[in-house]
Motif scaffolding. Sequence first.
Motif, mmCIF file in Angstrom:
data_model
loop_
_atom_site.group_PDB
_atom_site.id
_atom_site.type_symbol
_atom_site.label_atom_id
_atom_site.label_comp_id
_atom_site.label_asym_id
_atom_site.label_seq_id
_atom_site.Cartn_x
_atom_site.Cartn_y
_atom_site.Cartn_z
ATOM 1 N N PHE A 187 -8.097 11.596 5.125
ATOM 2 C CA PHE A 187 -7.367 10.407 4.687
ATOM 3 C C PHE A 187 -6.035 10.810 4.046
ATOM 4 N N TYR A 188 -6.100 11.839 3.211
ATOM 5 C CA TYR A 188 -4.899 12.346 2.543
ATOM 6 C C TYR A 188 -3.886 12.834 3.574
ATOM 7 N N LEU A 189 -4.371 13.614 4.553
ATOM 8 C CA LEU A 189 -3.475 14.125 5.592
ATOM 9 C C LEU A 189 -2.905 12.987 6.422
ATOM 10 N N ALA A 190 -3.719 11.943 6.643
ATOM 11 C CA ALA A 190 -3.235 10.804 7.423
ATOM 12 C C ALA A 190 -2.074 10.118 6.698
ATOM 13 N N ILE A 191 -2.155 10.038 5.361
ATOM 14 C CA ILE A 191 -1.050 9.454 4.605
ATOM 15 C C ILE A 191 0.221 10.265 4.831
ATOM 16 N N LEU A 192 0.078 11.590 4.857
ATOM 17 C CA LEU A 192 1.247 12.436 5.107
ATOM 18 C C LEU A 192 1.725 12.262 6.547
ATOM 19 N N TYR A 193 0.780 12.146 7.475
ATOM 20 C CA TYR A 193 1.125 12.095 8.897
ATOM 21 C C TYR A 193 1.893 10.823 9.223
ATOM 22 N N PHE A 194 1.460 9.691 8.649
ATOM 23 C CA PHE A 194 2.151 8.431 8.913
ATOM 24 C C PHE A 194 3.277 8.225 7.894
ATOM 25 N N GLY A 195 4.088 9.259 7.742
ATOM 26 C CA GLY A 195 5.135 9.247 6.721
ATOM 27 C C GLY A 195 6.145 8.122 6.883
ATOM 28 N N ASP A 196 6.373 7.666 8.130
ATOM 29 C CA ASP A 196 7.324 6.573 8.342
ATOM 30 C C ASP A 196 6.917 5.333 7.569
ATOM 31 N N LEU A 197 5.612 5.134 7.540
ATOM 32 C CA LEU A 197 5.061 3.942 6.911
ATOM 33 C C LEU A 197 4.839 4.157 5.413
ATOM 34 N N THR A 198 4.301 5.340 5.084
ATOM 35 C CA THR A 198 3.817 5.576 3.718
ATOM 36 C C THR A 198 4.784 6.389 2.864
ATOM 37 N N HIS A 199 5.876 6.883 3.430
ATOM 38 C CA HIS A 199 6.832 7.743 2.748
ATOM 39 C C HIS A 199 6.185 9.047 2.281
ATOM 40 N N GLY A 200 5.106 9.412 2.958
ATOM 41 C CA GLY A 200 4.483 10.727 2.777
ATOM 42 C C GLY A 200 4.332 11.182 1.345
ATOM 43 N N ASP A 201 4.758 12.410 1.126
ATOM 44 C CA ASP A 201 4.604 13.067 -0.160
ATOM 45 C C ASP A 201 5.350 12.362 -1.291
ATOM 46 N N GLU A 202 6.538 11.852 -0.966
ATOM 47 C CA GLU A 202 7.382 11.260 -2.013
ATOM 48 C C GLU A 202 6.787 9.987 -2.585
ATOM 49 N N GLY A 203 6.043 9.254 -1.734
ATOM 50 C CA GLY A 203 5.516 7.978 -2.178
ATOM 51 C C GLY A 203 6.618 6.937 -2.216
ATOM 52 N N PHE A 204 6.306 5.774 -2.760
ATOM 53 C CA PHE A 204 7.323 4.726 -2.825
ATOM 54 C C PHE A 204 7.108 3.863 -4.055
ATOM 55 N N VAL A 205 8.169 3.199 -4.432
ATOM 56 C CA VAL A 205 8.113 2.290 -5.572
ATOM 57 C C VAL A 205 7.813 0.891 -5.054
ATOM 58 N N LEU A 206 6.855 0.223 -5.673
ATOM 59 C CA LEU A 206 6.545 -1.142 -5.238
ATOM 60 C C LEU A 206 7.679 -2.066 -5.655
ATOM 61 N N PRO A 207 8.168 -2.909 -4.737
ATOM 62 C CA PRO A 207 9.286 -3.788 -5.073
ATOM 63 C C PRO A 207 8.946 -4.671 -6.271
ATOM 64 N N ALA A 208 9.884 -4.729 -7.232
ATOM 65 C CA ALA A 208 9.621 -5.466 -8.471
ATOM 66 C C ALA A 208 9.317 -6.938 -8.190
ATOM 67 N N ALA A 209 9.969 -7.496 -7.140
ATOM 68 C CA ALA A 209 9.790 -8.911 -6.839
ATOM 69 C C ALA A 209 8.338 -9.247 -6.518
ATOM 70 N N THR A 210 7.592 -8.264 -5.979
ATOM 71 C CA THR A 210 6.208 -8.551 -5.593
ATOM 72 C C THR A 210 5.229 -8.325 -6.735
ATOM 73 N N ARG A 211 5.691 -7.656 -7.785
ATOM 74 C CA ARG A 211 4.743 -7.327 -8.858
ATOM 75 C C ARG A 211 4.664 -8.456 -9.876
ATOM 76 N N GLN A 212 4.305 -9.618 -9.383
ATOM 77 C CA GLN A 212 4.253 -10.793 -10.253
ATOM 78 C C GLN A 212 3.011 -11.615 -9.968
ATOM 79 N N VAL A 213 2.482 -12.207 -11.018
ATOM 80 C CA VAL A 213 1.420 -13.191 -10.837
ATOM 81 C C VAL A 213 1.834 -14.440 -11.592
#
Lengths: 312, 308
Positions: free
Chosen positions: A121-147
Amino acid sequence: MSRRDWMLHLGLVALLLALHFVLPAYHHGNMARIMVLAVYAMGYNLAFGYSGLLSLGHAMFFAAGMYGTGLASLHLGWSAAPAWGLGLVCGAALALAVGALALRTAGVAFMIVTLMFSQAFYLAILYFGDLTHGDEGFVLPAATRQVAGLALGGEGIRYLVAWGLFSVCLIGSLWLVRHRFGRVLIAIRENAERAQLLGYDIRARKLVALVLSGTMSAAAGGAYGVLFGYAGASFAAVQYSIFPLLYVLLGGAGTMIGPFLGTLFMFYLIDIGTGITQAYMLLAGVALVLLTLFAPQGIAGELRRRIWSRLP
Amino acid sequence: MDFGPYLMLAMLEGAVLASVLALMASGLSLVFGVMRVVNVAHGEFYMLGAVLAWVVSTGLGGSPVVGFAAALVVAPLAVGLLAAAADATILKRLDHDPERVIVATIGLLYIVQQATLMGYGPEARPVTAPFNSRIALPWIEWGEGGPSLYYPWGLSITSYKLFVIAAAATLVAALRLFMARTRTGLIMRATQLDGDMATAFGIPVARVHAGVFGAGAALAALAGVLVVPIQQAHYLMGGEALLLSFIVVIIGGLGSLAGTVVAAILIGMSDGVISVFFSPTLAKILATLLVALVLVFRPQGLFGARDR
């Protein structure tokens, strides 16, 4: 359920709520993080402590929740609540699939099989880097972090959401293990053959336990993503499978407040250690060895053994 | 270069990995076989072997042969003693309870890793191989005048890598003979089968356990020493090695030495071949899933007995 149980657990919940008003900013932030991680540890404890399933792959459930939530908010622009729901579904589905396969094995083989699936699963996250931004990860857009118009990244809200999740999971799992289902799980852990002779379908029960455990881990992962705004591959690495095991073993496996105590202890051990010396890993290592030597049942386990034999 | 020579090159590289893995995994398997505990710090003993090899060989100076030979003796001995001491002081008091040993060895892992970081630093450092001549390998070609040998460019291996393969093969064979033929091996197997009975016959079980734990760690350290001239010594190198030897030991069947060797060859070869011909990450994903599925459908491993 006895009154004492309720008082202990509701007391903890109330204490944590009270801390919200008195903690200084730094510890306030720490505590929010600890409560989310403690939910992860409680989820792990359901599989390990109560059902005897020593998994080394729970990071994949945590990460499934985190990425299910995070990707929905990054690519689809979903807001926090439905995205988190998707994270939960991802975690549950993954736990069901992995459990159906892995529960064919037991003991050390189970450990390794879960470790392998998690590594894939971990390797798959790295493999699909286009989608998941691989090792670097990504910041969740602030606009979506609301309830309901409230920004979840804000200090106060963050603490209260973490507290809410923690309380629901604590009371929910307390109810679960005191319920018939939980008692059967403990019976299976203690003596699988006898439980089978009594007519229980062991594998189905273990599967349910694993799915619940995976879902709770995913809930923690998703909440971590939403509250702290970041998703990264390191949360899916082996290290993150070992953390809940350590939290649970230190706090006391098969107890309700153990995972919380273990998380609290480890977190502050590393936090304070980093302040004193660069070698905080050394401190953590020594503490682990000492605790296994002198408190083999973990902190809550020792409490149960010495002081309060009916601690759940 | 045609497909054939490429494949051969990939398999030779795979064989080097396989022999290092076989050596390291034998140590893990030995400890599990006799003591029934999983040593999570095994990867760190491997790393310590590599780091000590650097320390000894640079400390001595002089010719690489002397430095390397000294490292081959000193590093496994030092690591073995350290591990035996850890068993006698910590693991013995845990009664070798499997779960507690896992936690304690995770603690040990942190301690060793951090101590190495502080003492040795975060750099990766190389050790010069004692000999390292390049040996070109021939390949058969079907020309007009029937088959003939030729030497394709790039198809070569170093003498050092051949030495690693030979050394690992010899050591693993020796270990097998030792367990099967000597009195000490017999005592170890007796302890494994029935600790209480062994105690009743006057076997110092605690000392046997410390010895076995030390020997297992020494095997990992040996693998570490052998690997430094190929791959530099780094304080984080233990993690991946541990994961790989875990896979090897489980696929082979816990506690079975023959299975360990077969599995090491299988894993080493497939890693060599797959990463030459396909995307390394995808190859790793497939390999990990495959390992998991093998275990799901054959939990006792390839060579393990059913009732373990």
